[in-house]
Design an enzyme around this catalytic site. Sequence first.
Site, short mmCIF file in Angstrom:
data_model
loop_
_atom_site.label_atom_id
_atom_site.label_comp_id
_atom_site.label_asym_id
_atom_site.label_seq_id
_atom_site.Cartn_x
_atom_site.Cartn_y
_atom_site.Cartn_z
N VAL A 137 -19.06 59.84 11.99
CA VAL A 137 -19.89 60.01 13.19
C VAL A 137 -19.12 60.67 14.33
CG1 VAL A 137 -21.06 58.73 15.03
CG2 VAL A 137 -21.58 58.25 12.67
N CYS A 197 -24.34 53.04 5.79
CA CYS A 197 -25.36 52.67 6.78
C CYS A 197 -26.40 51.69 6.24
CB CYS A 197 -26.03 53.93 7.31
SG CYS A 197 -24.89 54.87 8.35
N LYS A 218 -25.31 47.93 5.00
CA LYS A 218 -24.75 47.06 6.04
C LYS A 218 -25.71 46.92 7.23
CE LYS A 218 -22.01 50.19 8.96
NZ LYS A 218 -22.95 50.20 10.08
N GLU A 258 -26.70 56.91 16.81
CA GLU A 258 -26.61 58.19 16.12
C GLU A 258 -27.44 58.15 14.84
OE1 GLU A 258 -25.31 61.14 17.11
OE2 GLU A 258 -26.41 61.64 15.29
N THR A 293 -23.40 51.91 15.24
CA THR A 293 -24.61 51.11 15.02
C THR A 293 -24.27 49.63 15.23
OG1 THR A 293 -25.39 52.73 13.44
CG2 THR A 293 -26.41 50.54 13.35
N1 LIG Z 1 -21.63 57.46 8.50
C1 LIG Z 1 -22.87 57.71 8.90
O1 LIG Z 1 -23.62 58.49 8.30
C2 LIG Z 1 -23.40 57.06 10.15
C3 LIG Z 1 -24.60 57.52 10.72
C4 LIG Z 1 -25.08 56.92 11.88
C5 LIG Z 1 -24.39 55.86 12.44
N2 LIG Z 1 -23.24 55.40 11.86
C6 LIG Z 1 -22.52 54.31 12.51
O2 LIG Z 1 -21.46 54.85 13.28
C7 LIG Z 1 -20.33 53.99 13.23
C8 LIG Z 1 -19.13 54.72 12.67
O3 LIG Z 1 -19.41 55.09 11.34
P1 LIG Z 1 -18.46 56.10 10.55
O4 LIG Z 1 -19.12 56.36 9.24
O5 LIG Z 1 -18.10 57.24 11.42
O6 LIG Z 1 -17.18 55.15 10.32
P2 LIG Z 1 -15.71 55.58 9.91
O7 LIG Z 1 -15.09 54.37 9.30
O8 LIG Z 1 -15.76 56.84 9.11
O9 LIG Z 1 -14.98 55.92 11.28
C9 LIG Z 1 -14.58 54.98 12.23
C10 LIG Z 1 -13.28 55.48 12.85
O10 LIG Z 1 -12.94 54.65 13.95
C11 LIG Z 1 -11.52 54.53 13.99
N3 LIG Z 1 -11.15 53.37 14.82
C12 LIG Z 1 -11.29 52.05 14.54
N4 LIG Z 1 -10.80 51.31 15.54
C13 LIG Z 1 -10.36 52.17 16.50
C14 LIG Z 1 -9.76 52.02 17.77
N5 LIG Z 1 -9.53 50.80 18.27
N6 LIG Z 1 -9.43 53.12 18.46
C15 LIG Z 1 -9.67 54.35 17.97
N7 LIG Z 1 -10.24 54.56 16.75
C16 LIG Z 1 -10.58 53.49 16.03
C17 LIG Z 1 -11.15 54.40 12.52
O11 LIG Z 1 -9.79 54.71 12.31
C18 LIG Z 1 -12.09 55.43 11.89
O12 LIG Z 1 -11.51 56.72 11.82
C19 LIG Z 1 -20.76 52.78 12.41
O13 LIG Z 1 -21.27 51.80 13.28
C20 LIG Z 1 -21.88 53.34 11.57
O14 LIG Z 1 -22.80 52.36 11.18
C21 LIG Z 1 -22.72 55.99 10.73
#
Ligand SMILES: NC(=O)c1ccc[n+]([C@@H]2O[C@H](COP(=O)([O-])OP(=O)(O)OC[C@H]3O[C@@H](n4cnc5c(N)ncnc54)[C@H](O)[C@@H]3O)[C@@H](O)[C@H]2O)c1
Length: 425
Positions: free
Chosen positions: A7, A256, A259, A147, A117
Amino acid sequence: MIGTGYVGLTSGPCLAKIGHQVICVDNDQSKIDVLNQGGMPIYEPGLKEIIDENRRAGRLSFTSDIRAAVAGSSVCFIAVGTPPRETGEPDLTYVENVARDIAESMKEYQVVVEKSTVPVQTGKWVRTTIERYNRNQTPFDVASNPEFLREGSAVEDFLKPDRVVIGVESDRARDTLLEVYRPLNAPVVVTDIASAELIKHASNAFLSMKISFANALSIVCEASGADIRLVTEGVGMDSRIGKAFLNAGIGYGGFCFPKDLAAFVAIAGELGYDFGLLREVERINEDMKRRFVRKVKGVLWNLRDKRIGVLGLAFKPETDDMRFAPSIDIIGQLVAEGARVRAFDPQAMERAKKVIPGIEFCGRAEDVAAEADLLAVLTEWPQFRKLDLAALRDRMRVPIICDGRNLFERSECEELGFTYIGVGR
Ligand SMILES: NC(=O)c1ccc[n+]([C@@H]2O[C@H](COP(=O)([O-])OP(=O)(O)OC[C@H]3O[C@@H](n4cnc5c(N)ncnc54)[C@H](O)[C@@H]3O)[C@@H](O)[C@H]2O)c1
């Protein structure tokens, strides 16, 4: 943009593309190093070009220094992971940690935006956390901006969204976020924070429900001789229903739906409502994986030492994401019964090697067919449709296809001498 996962690493560069000055932050130094050396930590079509272009233009940078990034910004998006706990509730520690880091680093008015999320009412906790650690009394607002991008088409989804949801509690935060998104020219829904948080969970719950509905329907189709693809085509043409997310298969996966559904059921329960409808959606989804394994056993009899070639491992095409991919459970069950599995995925092999033990990974799709007793399709990568099925058949020990994604045409497979087993057909 704090968190450069699927994201954050899409949202940050896309916000730079529409003209903003963006700093992407991650506490995983290896990710930041890869990005700063011009590499990509994830596979997402079209994203690298946007990153390169905006970095060259001086609008985009990557760092692990959250304090410097926050101090130099007026809007902070929290885009870190919210992974599930055993109970189904999301682990919001990452969100809390970032809120605390922001509070300790703010120098002037900030809009702190939840992009991850999160369950309804998380905004209140983010506000409380920032108030507690905001020693300089820097003014701030909390906002929710969920998002909706999909992996595989994330760039397009971000730049051309169906809607932008902005949950705010002040005019100043609303105006700031409207300004951020103005260049997109997209429909905007402005709400309070709790409603914005709920819009995200409700959207994912509804989409999961459509998939489970199609999957349940596929079982009735199989029992009655109907074809799920024709049924869902006819159903989906009703504009009140729509065709999207009505594909029957082996169930949804990814970071997504599983969870978010569990999190939504959990928060609804905490608030005093048993969302049984959604628990049934989850049950149907889990059952689809077991049904697929039963179909394989139904045609192969015993699995011990049977050779199974697997096409596709990622939870869906056009991504390398293996989180909660149905392939993990399905292959796990096949291996547990003694099957010898060889698998190929165009993008997810490296990640799959870390989460699927006890199988052989092949360099090409064709290689999984060698001496196989059955070919299992677990991800509908479009390039698999172009495979030379006759050549695959010639390499197999027994020509059977168990098509968990209804990727191939039954008639074509049968003409070539395959036994074909699909879903709901
Ligand atoms: N993947 C999708 O398609 C999608 C779509 C919409 C919403 N979301 C939501 O968005 C959020 C992120 O999802 P994602 O798939 O990008 O996850 P992800 O695990 O790919 O990315 C999360 C990132 O955050 C970093 N992080 C964690 N703690 C941190 C900190 N204290 N400081 C800085 N960086 C830190 C991690 O190292 C990682 O790179 C979730 O809540 C997910 O549900 C995901």
